[in-house]
Design an enzyme around this catalytic site. Structure first.
Site, PDB file in Angstrom:
ATOM      1  N   HIS A   1     144.509 -52.266 126.848  1.00  0.00           N
ATOM      2  CA  HIS A   1     143.897 -51.942 128.139  1.00  0.00           C
ATOM      3  C   HIS A   1     142.375 -51.847 128.046  1.00  0.00           C
ATOM      4  CE1 HIS A   1     143.627 -50.272 132.165  1.00  0.00           C
ATOM      5  NE2 HIS A   1     143.025 -49.196 131.716  1.00  0.00           N
TER       6      HIS A   1
ATOM      7  N   ASP B   1     147.491 -55.583 127.384  1.00  0.00           N
ATOM      8  CA  ASP B   1     147.474 -54.306 128.104  1.00  0.00           C
ATOM      9  C   ASP B   1     148.893 -53.765 128.221  1.00  0.00           C
ATOM     10  OD1 ASP B   1     147.038 -52.167 129.847  1.00  0.00           O
ATOM     11  OD2 ASP B   1     145.616 -53.281 131.097  1.00  0.00           O
TER      12      ASP B   1
ATOM     13  N   SER C   1     140.895 -50.366 136.278  1.00  0.00           N
ATOM     14  CA  SER C   1     141.917 -49.367 136.014  1.00  0.00           C
ATOM     15  C   SER C   1     142.121 -48.488 137.255  1.00  0.00           C
ATOM     16  CB  SER C   1     141.536 -48.540 134.771  1.00  0.00           C
ATOM     17  OG  SER C   1     142.604 -47.754 134.314  1.00  0.00           O
TER      18      SER C   1
END
Length: 376
Positions: free
Chosen positions: A357, A328, A163
């Site tokens: 996600h 995601d 991320s």
């Protein structure tokens, strides 16, 4: 602003008086920042797992996500309120096997788990607060490069990040192409999209609208008068993007919260779920750091000043694994494929998860398998 059902401290961030756990600290002089600001001195907190081999060629850097920390593996205990955030992937016998690899996981610059951020003391002896300068992903990677040099590491076998941490791995690959052999960019992108910037904007705005945020200078507020409501609500916005619509529908649907009736002012179960996660974060994280790191994500673009993404990513010399999650909706699989298409020695792997996600944290078996195969 909507009331939340708990009163929280000014900040739940780790403080210098707290047990340090497995943290180590490196101190540095001035850091000139990309946006023109300057940190006269700064500190990086980090943890290490495993040992160097004789050639010191087995080092792996792991970069955490926005509200993560250096405790990537291991158990909870003094100094660590929870077990390692990726303990099913990193550790003895795991995909990133700490019996083989020497793993370094730093707390990001601007964070609140030991590294310098807005909650730490400025040269005037008070918390940096609103005077903490803008730090970009590029600045954070420059700080990590100084840590690398301090540890005597000349080349990472791999740089792995998830991320926001994955954004740092790509910046590593472009800024210091000679510094690693492999890159694993998990659930991330090479530049922040307009949609992602919009989510960042909404979170920062709701945080700043909390009257207890005080423009970022709330660290001298009385206990119980910090911007925990704004932080919790910002997290609720973010957490919605971390999960998939299908999971939320199948898990909660239109069900009411426990012993609550929406027709009498009560909450739906999904509202209760989001409140829980907002409060949970506000108990352990600092609002100032949340603002600083969200702004860093908003400004992310490895092509900035380098002729754009195509030119910048074409210069990557490391082997790249772009690892995405099919559901995601924060970092769409298209961004994963873009990384693989624009970097010369790379491939994409898209795992399945119903969780969106957060699948990179939840689906430890397929994530671990993809990483282990790539490292091998």
């Amino acid at each position: 602003m909507r009331e939340l059902p708990e009163i929280l401290p000014v900040t739940g961030a780790w403080q210098p008086t707290a047990p340090v756990g497995n943290r180590q600290f490196a101190h540095f002089g001035a850091l000139e920042l990309e946006g023109g600001g300057r940190l006269p001195t700064f500190r990086m907190a980090y943890e290490t797992f495993g040992e160097f081999n004789a050639a010191r060629s087995n080092a792996i850097l792991i970069d955490h996500a926005l509200t993560g920390d250096s405790h990537v593996s291991g158990s909870a205990g003094p100094g660590h309120s929870s077990a390692g955030w990726w303990r099913e992937v990193v550790g003895p016998g795991r995909a990133v096997d700490t019996d083989r690899w020497f793993v370094v996981c730093p707390n990001v610059l601007g964070g609140c788990q030991g590294s310098t951020g807005p909650a730490t003391l400025a040269p005037n002896g008070r918390a940096w607060g609103s005077s903490f300068p803008l730090v970009t992903i590029r600045d954070q990677v420059a700080a990590e490069k100084l840590l690398m040099d301090t540890l005597g590491i000349t080349r990472w076998h791999a740089v792995i990040g998830c991320s926001l941490g994955g954004q740092r791995t790509l910046e590593w690959a472009v800024s210091y192409p000679e510094a690693m052999s492999k890159v694993v960019a998990v659930a991330t992108g090479a530049s922040t999209t307009a949609e992602q910037a919009a989510w960042c904007h909404a979170q920062m705005h709701v945080l700043e609208l909390d009257p207890n945020f005080c423009g970022g200078d709330y660290y001298d507020n009385l206990p119980g008068h910090g911007p925990f409501r704004g932080l919790a609500l910002a997290r609720e916005i973010a957490h919605t993007t971390y999960r998939s619509p299908r999971e939320l529908q199948e898990r909660f649907g239109r069900d009411p919260g426990y012993q609550e009736d929406p027709l009498s002012g009560g909450r739906l179960a999904v509202q209760s779920y989001l409140d829980h996660h907002g409060i949970k974060l506000a108990k352990r994280f600092d609002a100032g750091s949340y603002q600083v790191l969200t702004r860093a994500m908003l400004t992310h673009d490895v092509g900035r000043g380098r002729g754009g993404l195509v030119v910048a990513l074409s210069q990557v010399t490391a082997e790249v694994l772009a690892l995405g999650v099919d559901t995601d909706r924060l970092f769409y699989p298209a961004q994963t494929h873009q990384i693989a298409e624009l970097t010369p020695h790379s491939h994409a792997v898209i795992i399945h998860s119903d969780s969106g996600h957060d699948g990179f944290l939840i689906e430890s078996e397929p994530v671990g398998t993809a990483i282990a195969d790539f490292l091998a």
